[in-house]
Scaffold this active site. Structure first.
Site, PDB file in Angstrom:
ATOM      1  N   CYS A 193      20.969  16.267  60.836  1.00  0.00           N
ATOM      2  CA  CYS A 193      21.577  17.320  61.637  1.00  0.00           C
ATOM      3  C   CYS A 193      20.803  18.624  61.482  1.00  0.00           C
ATOM      4  O   CYS A 193      20.276  19.170  62.444  1.00  0.00           O
ATOM      5  CB  CYS A 193      23.034  17.475  61.217  1.00  0.00           C
ATOM      6  SG  CYS A 193      23.794  18.991  61.778  1.00  0.00           S
ATOM      7  N   GLU A 237      22.273  11.678  66.287  1.00  0.00           N
ATOM      8  CA  GLU A 237      21.777  12.910  66.904  1.00  0.00           C
ATOM      9  C   GLU A 237      21.347  12.633  68.349  1.00  0.00           C
ATOM     10  O   GLU A 237      21.671  13.389  69.252  1.00  0.00           O
ATOM     11  CB  GLU A 237      20.603  13.495  66.106  1.00  0.00           C
ATOM     12  CG  GLU A 237      21.024  14.266  64.864  1.00  0.00           C
ATOM     13  CD  GLU A 237      21.825  15.515  65.203  1.00  0.00           C
ATOM     14  OE1 GLU A 237      21.481  16.215  66.153  1.00  0.00           O
ATOM     15  OE2 GLU A 237      22.828  15.765  64.506  1.00  0.00           O
TER      16      GLU A 237
HETATM   17  C1  LIG Z   1      25.261  17.495  66.631  1.00  0.00           C
HETATM   18  C2  LIG Z   1      24.640  18.580  65.812  1.00  0.00           C
HETATM   19  N1  LIG Z   1      23.609  18.300  65.029  1.00  0.00           N
HETATM   20  C3  LIG Z   1      23.053  19.278  64.280  1.00  0.00           C
HETATM   21  C4  LIG Z   1      23.527  20.565  64.291  1.00  0.00           C
HETATM   22  C5  LIG Z   1      22.885  21.643  63.449  1.00  0.00           C
HETATM   23  O1  LIG Z   1      23.772  22.233  62.599  1.00  0.00           O
HETATM   24  C6  LIG Z   1      24.611  20.828  65.146  1.00  0.00           C
HETATM   25  N2  LIG Z   1      25.135  22.059  65.244  1.00  0.00           N
HETATM   26  N3  LIG Z   1      25.139  19.814  65.888  1.00  0.00           N
END
Ligand SMILES: Cc1ncc(CO)c(N)n1
Length: 224
Positions: A135, A207
């Site tokens: 993330c 992701e």
């Molecule tokens: C889905 C997603 N992945 C990573 C981040 C990074 O913090 C986020 N805000 N949202």
């Protein structure tokens, strides 16, 4: 080789898929449909509520005060810095904070956050880090890449998003998590590393699914 270097090398093809997703490309060239971004912001806000809890679990699992403090800082910056970006974007869209918090997570949001929380709650600190790292790390990489596109960081709409995720502040937090995972995995058995690799791979895949969900405005089945 550091464990993070091994992850980075092994997962490059999947990372590239994330970077070239039409949602990400649209953020970079400014052509992304606002409706898709609006949807993404709401889902991402819900995502971050659960993501922040992972840092709280990290503080519980930490074995020294310094690491606890760092996790507390990550929790704070997620709730009060990263999510304030979302609250500002919400204002631009006329979405109230109540609406934001009461929104319903779409299937991919729910699956992704629950997967991470499951690993975080039931595993070791290294397990938790492996699950949460794609993330932060991938947003930092995407932010930096989009920041190189002339004019992207000044785009009237998506510029602030690019500025936040390409920032040194955000990058330093990601780097701290990378370093901690490297420390915790130093000298660990191959079997253990493969398990961590699987968590990292799965959340990297999530992701991609999160971008795709937002691009297609995913909903639960209709006419329930
Ligand atoms: C889905 C997603 N992945 C990573 C981040 C990074 O913090 C986020 N805000 N949202």
């Amino acid at each position: 080789m550091k464990f993070s270097e091994r992850l980075y090398e092994k997962l490059q093809p999947i990372w590239r898929k994330n970077h070239t997703h039409p949602f990400v490309q649209g953020l970079g060239d400014g052509t992304l449909d606002k409706e898709k971004f609006r949807y993404f912001m709401i889902q991402d806000y819900l995502y971050l509520i659960d993501y922040a809890k992972l840092f709280a679990i990290g503080a519980v699992k930490a074995t020294d005060v310094e690491t606890m403090g760092k996790f507390a800082g990550l929790l704070d910056s997620t709730l009060n810095e990263e999510m304030s970006l979302h609250r500002q974007y919400a204002k631009k869209f006329g979405i109230t904070e109540e609406e934001l918090e009461n929104a319903e997570p779409a299937p991919t949001t729910l699956a992704y956050t629950h997967y991470m929380l499951h690993v975080g709650q039931n595993g070791t600190l290294a397990d938790l880090l492996a699950a949460l790292l794609p993330c932060m790390w991938s947003y930092w990489e995407i932010g930096k890449e989009l920041n190189e596109i002339p004019g992207a960081r000044d785009h009237e709409f998506y510029g602030e998003w690019i500025q936040m995720y390409s920032s040194d502040e955000f990058g330093n937090l990601a780097q701290w998590c990378i370093n901690l995972l490297d420390e915790l995995t130093d000298g660990k058995k191959e079997e253990e590393l493969e398990k961590l690799e699987e968590y990292f791979l799965n959340t990297t895949r999530f992701e991609y699914l999160f971008w795709d969900m937002s691009y297609h405005l995913q909903t639960w089945p209709k006419d329930e």
